[in-house]
Design an enzyme around this catalytic site. Structure first.
Site, PDB file in Angstrom:
ATOM      1  N   ARG A  91     -16.937   1.018  -2.025  1.00 38.45           N
ATOM      2  CA  ARG A  91     -15.662   1.728  -1.934  1.00 38.45           C
ATOM      3  C   ARG A  91     -15.841   3.065  -2.686  1.00 38.45           C
ATOM      4  NH1 ARG A  91     -11.592  -2.043  -0.836  1.00 38.45           N
ATOM      5  NH2 ARG A  91     -10.256  -0.263  -0.384  1.00 38.45           N
ATOM      6  N   PRO A  92     -16.525   4.031  -2.039  1.00 40.77           N
ATOM      7  CA  PRO A  92     -16.848   5.300  -2.726  1.00 40.77           C
ATOM      8  C   PRO A  92     -15.605   6.116  -3.057  1.00 40.77           C
ATOM      9  CG  PRO A  92     -17.270   5.456  -0.379  1.00 40.77           C
ATOM     10  CD  PRO A  92     -16.927   4.024  -0.633  1.00 40.77           C
ATOM     11  N   ARG A 152      -8.889  -1.762  -7.172  1.00 44.82           N
ATOM     12  CA  ARG A 152      -9.450  -0.432  -7.033  1.00 44.82           C
ATOM     13  C   ARG A 152      -8.392   0.622  -6.747  1.00 44.82           C
ATOM     14  NH1 ARG A 152     -10.299   1.637  -3.040  1.00 44.82           N
ATOM     15  NH2 ARG A 152     -12.134   2.711  -3.770  1.00 44.82           N
ATOM     16  N   CYS A 210     -16.090  -4.103  -3.553  1.00 49.48           N
ATOM     17  CA  CYS A 210     -15.150  -5.206  -3.391  1.00 49.48           C
ATOM     18  C   CYS A 210     -15.769  -6.140  -2.347  1.00 49.48           C
ATOM     19  CB  CYS A 210     -13.784  -4.702  -2.964  1.00 49.48           C
ATOM     20  SG  CYS A 210     -13.818  -4.049  -1.325  1.00 49.48           S
ATOM     21  N   ARG A 239      -2.512 -11.342  -3.940  1.00 46.19           N
ATOM     22  CA  ARG A 239      -2.582  -9.907  -4.277  1.00 46.19           C
ATOM     23  C   ARG A 239      -1.715  -9.097  -3.330  1.00 46.19           C
ATOM     24  NH1 ARG A 239      -8.374  -7.413  -5.087  1.00 46.19           N
ATOM     25  NH2 ARG A 239      -6.941  -5.681  -5.176  1.00 46.19           N
ATOM     26  N   ASN A 268       0.798  -1.222   0.000  1.00 46.41           N
ATOM     27  CA  ASN A 268       0.000   0.000   0.000  1.00 46.41           C
ATOM     28  C   ASN A 268       0.832   1.272   0.000  1.00 46.41           C
ATOM     29  OD1 ASN A 268      -2.226  -1.587  -0.093  1.00 46.41           O
ATOM     30  ND2 ASN A 268      -2.745  -1.401   2.073  1.00 46.41           N
ATOM     31  N   ASP A 325     -16.172   9.652  -3.605  1.00 43.47           N
ATOM     32  CA  ASP A 325     -16.719  11.027  -3.566  1.00 43.47           C
ATOM     33  C   ASP A 325     -15.701  12.043  -3.055  1.00 43.47           C
ATOM     34  OD1 ASP A 325     -17.232   9.382  -1.169  1.00 43.47           O
ATOM     35  OD2 ASP A 325     -17.911  11.281  -0.318  1.00 43.47           O
ATOM     36  N   ILE A 363     -14.187   1.588   9.904  1.00 41.97           N
ATOM     37  CA  ILE A 363     -13.743   2.052   8.588  1.00 41.97           C
ATOM     38  C   ILE A 363     -14.562   1.405   7.482  1.00 41.97           C
ATOM     39  CG2 ILE A 363     -11.763   2.332   7.036  1.00 41.97           C
ATOM     40  CD1 ILE A 363     -11.458   3.849   9.694  1.00 41.97           C
TER      41      ILE A 363
HETATM   42  C1  EPZ Z   1      -6.441   2.142   1.598  1.00 37.76           C
HETATM   43  O1  EPZ Z   1      -7.570   2.068   0.761  1.00 37.76           O
HETATM   44  C2  EPZ Z   1      -5.819   0.753   1.576  1.00 37.76           C
HETATM   45  N1  EPZ Z   1      -5.495   0.377   0.207  1.00 37.76           N
HETATM   46  C3  EPZ Z   1      -6.776  -0.272   2.174  1.00 37.76           C
HETATM   47  O2  EPZ Z   1      -6.063  -1.506   2.250  1.00 37.76           O
HETATM   48  C4  EPZ Z   1      -7.146   0.160   3.592  1.00 37.76           C
HETATM   49  O3  EPZ Z   1      -8.065  -0.757   4.130  1.00 37.76           O
HETATM   50  C5  EPZ Z   1      -7.769   1.564   3.525  1.00 37.76           C
HETATM   51  O4  EPZ Z   1      -6.819   2.481   2.940  1.00 37.76           O
HETATM   52  C6  EPZ Z   1      -8.165   2.094   4.891  1.00 37.76           C
HETATM   53  O5  EPZ Z   1      -7.059   2.166   5.717  1.00 37.76           O
HETATM   54  C7  EPZ Z   1      -4.401   0.903  -0.384  1.00 37.76           C
HETATM   55  O6  EPZ Z   1      -3.693   1.689   0.200  1.00 37.76           O
HETATM   56  C8  EPZ Z   1      -4.134   0.457  -1.788  1.00 37.76           C
HETATM   57  P1  EPZ Z   1      -9.485   5.207   2.183  1.00 37.76           P
HETATM   58  P2  EPZ Z   1      -8.327   3.434   0.314  1.00 37.76           P
HETATM   59  O7  EPZ Z   1      -9.797   6.090   1.029  1.00 37.76           O
HETATM   60  O8  EPZ Z   1      -7.337   4.484   0.037  1.00 37.76           O
HETATM   61  C9  EPZ Z   1     -14.110   6.078   2.978  1.00 37.76           C
HETATM   62  C10 EPZ Z   1      -5.701  -3.793   1.930  1.00 37.76           C
HETATM   63  O9  EPZ Z   1      -6.240  -4.729   2.535  1.00 37.76           O
HETATM   64  N2  EPZ Z   1     -14.046   6.877   1.737  1.00 37.76           N
HETATM   65  O10 EPZ Z   1      -8.424   5.618   3.148  1.00 37.76           O
HETATM   66  O11 EPZ Z   1      -9.312   3.064  -0.741  1.00 37.76           O
HETATM   67  C11 EPZ Z   1     -13.883   4.595   2.728  1.00 37.76           C
HETATM   68  O12 EPZ Z   1     -15.096   3.945   2.365  1.00 37.76           O
HETATM   69  C12 EPZ Z   1      -6.535  -2.620   1.472  1.00 37.76           C
HETATM   70  O13 EPZ Z   1      -4.471  -3.703   1.700  1.00 37.76           O
HETATM   71  C13 EPZ Z   1     -15.151   7.658   1.379  1.00 37.76           C
HETATM   72  O14 EPZ Z   1     -16.173   7.674   2.057  1.00 37.76           O
HETATM   73  O15 EPZ Z   1      -9.114   3.760   1.648  1.00 37.76           O
HETATM   74  C14 EPZ Z   1     -13.377   4.146   4.072  1.00 37.76           C
HETATM   75  O16 EPZ Z   1     -14.467   3.968   4.937  1.00 37.76           O
HETATM   76  C15 EPZ Z   1      -8.015  -2.871   1.625  1.00 37.76           C
HETATM   77  N3  EPZ Z   1     -15.078   8.398   0.233  1.00 37.76           N
HETATM   78  C16 EPZ Z   1     -12.540   5.328   4.561  1.00 37.76           C
HETATM   79  O17 EPZ Z   1     -13.029   6.465   3.820  1.00 37.76           O
HETATM   80  C17 EPZ Z   1     -13.947   8.419  -0.552  1.00 37.76           C
HETATM   81  O18 EPZ Z   1     -13.939   9.148  -1.568  1.00 37.76           O
HETATM   82  C18 EPZ Z   1     -11.035   5.191   4.318  1.00 37.76           C
HETATM   83  O19 EPZ Z   1     -10.868   4.892   2.966  1.00 37.76           O
HETATM   84  C19 EPZ Z   1     -12.844   7.614  -0.170  1.00 37.76           C
HETATM   85  C20 EPZ Z   1     -12.909   6.859   0.982  1.00 37.76           C
END
Ligand code: EPZ
Length: 422
Positions: free
Chosen positions: A122-123, A93, A117, A400, A23, A125, A330
Site C-alpha cells: 500500500r504505497p 493504514r 496489508c 473493522r 471510507n 509515494d 487496483i
Molecule cells: C481507499 O484506500 C479505500 N480506503 C480502500 O478501501 C479502497 O480499496 C481504495 O481507496 C481504492 O478504491 C479508504 O478510503 C479508507 P488509493 P486508499 O490511494 O486511499 C495506488 C476498504 O476495503 N497508490 O485510492 O489507500 C494504490 O496501491 C478499503 O474499505 C499508489 O500507487 O487507496 C492503489 O493501487 C481497502 N501510490 C491505487 O493507487 C500512492 O501513493 C488506489 O489507491 C497511493 C496509492
C-alpha cells in the site's frame, strides 16, 4: 477471538439498512483537525476503524466524544502533537490521512509508514509527491514519513499513479492546499463519492474548493477553517454487499439508502447476470437470482467497478452458470478470498491479477479464515448459500468495516451468530 457460525440455505427477505460510510467518515474525521473549533459528524458508523481513528486523534490532543448513537463530536482546539505513531497506523493504514492536516496546522508532520496489508503493498509515494509539490521537505527514515515546510504554497499537481488516481493522496493534498498560500490545482484527483463528500465537508469548514467528482480539484488557500456539522453518506459498499447477499440468497431484499448512483457500475453488472433490481432514490430492491449468468469484470477507479466490491462479486459468480473472468486492476493481489472460497467448493483459478471463475451448482459449509475486510464479507455471503454450517474465524477483520453485520443479516432471515472461538 470470535467467529461467526452461519447455517446456509435460508431465504432472505425484508429490509436491511447500511450504516454511514466508513471510507467517507475516516478522511472527514482527519480533516476536522484542520479547524481550531469543534465539528459534529452525524451518521458516523460504530466500527473498529473509527475507534482506531479516535485513538489516533486523542494521541494528537484532539478530544472526541459520542454525543449520540452515531454522532461524534470532535474538538481539535487542543491539538498538540504532529506525530502519528507506528502502533496506531499499523492497525489502520487510513490513519495516513492525518499527514496533510498535521502538515497544514504545524508546518510539520511525522507519520508512520502504514506498512502492507492482507492484499499486498500500500504505497504512499503519491501522497509524498503531492505534499512536496506544495513546499514540504520530506524524508522517509526509521519507518516514518517526516515532513517539514517553511511555507506551503499552492501549485499545479498531476496526482495519478500507475493504478490511476489515489483517494488517500487526494485527501492529503486537498487538506494541505486548503490552508496553503494561493491556488492549487489537483489534476487526476480521485472522483470517488467519498472524496466528493470530503470536499463538501471542507467547504462547510470554510475552504475555498471546487471541482469535486470531475477529476480536477481547485483549492484557494484560506487563513483559517472552522468546525462544521456534517452528515456522513450511506456506506454504498456495505449496501452493495447486502444487495449481493439478496441476489445470492434472497427471495426479496430491500437495501435502504440513497446508494443507487454510487453503485451504478455494480448494479449494471448485476443486471447483466440476470438479476432483477428495482432501483429508487431511497432503496434498491433485489430479487433472488442464485445462479447468475457469467460476466467479465475489471476493477477500475470511480466510476468503474469498485475494487471494494470485487471479492463479494467473486463469491456471487462462484455459484453462477458458466465461466466469468475478474481482473483486479487496483490491487493485483486482492484475492485472499479465493483460497477460502475454494475450501467451500468454489472453482476459481487465479492467474496473477486475474481470477477465472467456473460456476458450480453449490458451495458446502466449511471452517474458513477471514483476512482483509472485503474478502471476509465474501465468506459471509458464501456461507449464506453454502450447504450446512460455515465457521468464519478472525471476524475482527469484518468488524473493522461492517457495523453489527450479523444482527443486520439475521434481521432479514439469515441464521448467523457470533460466538467465542473454541
Ligand atoms: C481507499 O484506500 C479505500 N480506503 C480502500 O478501501 C479502497 O480499496 C481504495 O481507496 C481504492 O478504491 C479508504 O478510503 C479508507 P488509493 P486508499 O490511494 O486511499 C495506488 C476498504 O476495503 N497508490 O485510492 O489507500 C494504490 O496501491 C478499503 O474499505 C499508489 O500507487 O487507496 C492503489 O493501487 C481497502 N501510490 C491505487 O493507487 C500512492 O501513493 C488506489 O489507491 C497511493 C496509492
Amino acid at each position: 477471538m470470535e467467529k461467526f457460525i452461519i447455517e446456509g440455505g435460508r431465504q432472505l427477505y425484508g429490509k436491511i439498512e447500511p450504516s454511514g460510510s466508513k471510507n467517507s467518515a475516516l478522511p472527514i474525521l482527519a480533516t476536522a483537525i484542520l479547524a481550531e473549533s469543534p465539528s459534529v459528524i452525524h451518521n458516523c458508523p460504530r466500527l473498529t476503524d473509527i475507534e482506531t481513528m479516535r485513538e489516533l486523534l486523542h494521541y494528537l490532543g484532539v478530544r472526541t466524544e459520542w454525543v449520540a448513537d452515531h454522532t461524534l463530536r470532535i474538538d481539535p482546539s487542543d491539538l498538540s502533537s504532529y506525530e502519528a505513531p507506528y502502533d496506531i497506523v499499523r492497525r489502520m493504514r487510513a490513519s495516513v490521512c492525518v499527514l496533510g492536516p498535521l502538515l497544514a496546522r504545524f508546518k510539520r508532520a511525522k507519520v508512520s509508514l502504514p506498512g502492507g496489508c492482507a492484499f499486498g503493498p500500500r504505497p504512499i509515494d503519491l501522497h509524498i509527491k503531492g505534499i512536496e509539490a506544495l513546499g514540504a521537505d520530506v524524508t522517509v527514515e526509521h519507518g516514518y514519513v517526516n515532513a517539514h515546510a517553511e511555507r506551503l504554497k499552492g501549485t499545479e499537481i498531476y496526482l495519478a499513479g500507475a493504478h490511476g488516481p489515489s483517494r488517500g493522496a487526494t485527501s492529503n493534498v486537498m487538506t494541505v492546499a486548503a490552508l496553503a498560500e494561493g491556488e492549487t490545482v489537483i489534476y487526476d484527483s480521485a472522483k470517488e463519492p467519498e472524496t466528493v463528500e470530503q470536499v463538501k465537508f471542507l467547504r462547510a469548514m470554510g475552504a475555498d474548493i471546487e471541482g469535486e467528482g470531475t477529476g480536477t480539484i481547485r483549492v484557494r488557500g484560506v487563513n483559517k477553517l472552522k468546525g462544521a456539522e456534517f452528515s456522513v453518506m450511506t456506506d454504498y459498499i456495505e449496501a452493495g454487499t447486502y444487495i449481493v447477499a439478496g441476489a445470492m440468497a434472497g427471495s426479496e431484499v430491500e437495501v435502504v439508502g440513497d446508494v443507487a448512483e454510487n453503485l451504478k457500475p455494480v448494479l449494471a453488472r448485476l443486471s447483466e447476470t440476470g438479476c432483477k433490481l428495482k432501483v429508487s432514490d431511497g432503496s434498491v430492491i433485489v430479487k433472488g437470482h442464485p445462479r447468475p449468468s457469467p460476466v467479465n469484470i475489471t476493477t477500475a477507479p470511480y466510476p468503474g467497478f469498485p475494487t471494494d466490491m470485487q471479492a463479494q462479486f467473486t463469491a456471487y459468480l462462484s455459484i453462477g452458470e458458466g465461466t466469468s473472468i475478474i481482473t483486479e486492476k487496483i490491487y493485483p493481489d486482492r484475492f485472499m478470498h479465493v483460497q477460502e472460497l475454494a475450501r467451500m467448493g468454489a472453482d476459481i483459478r487465479r492467474e496473477d491479477a486475474v481470477a477465472v471463475i467456473t460456476g458450480v451448482e453449490k458451495l458446502t459449509g466449511a471452517v474458513v479464515m477471514a483476512s482483509d475486510l472485503r474478502a471476509s464479507a465474501a465468506l459471509v455471503l458464501a456461507g449464506l448459500v453454502a450447504e450446512g454450517e460455515t465457521h468464519i474465524r478472525r471476524i475482527y477483520h469484518i468488524d473493522r468495516g461492517y457495523e453489527r453485520i450479523e444482527v443486520k443479516l439475521a434481521g432479514i432471515g439469515a441464521r448467523i451468530e457470533r460466538v467465542e472461538e473454541d
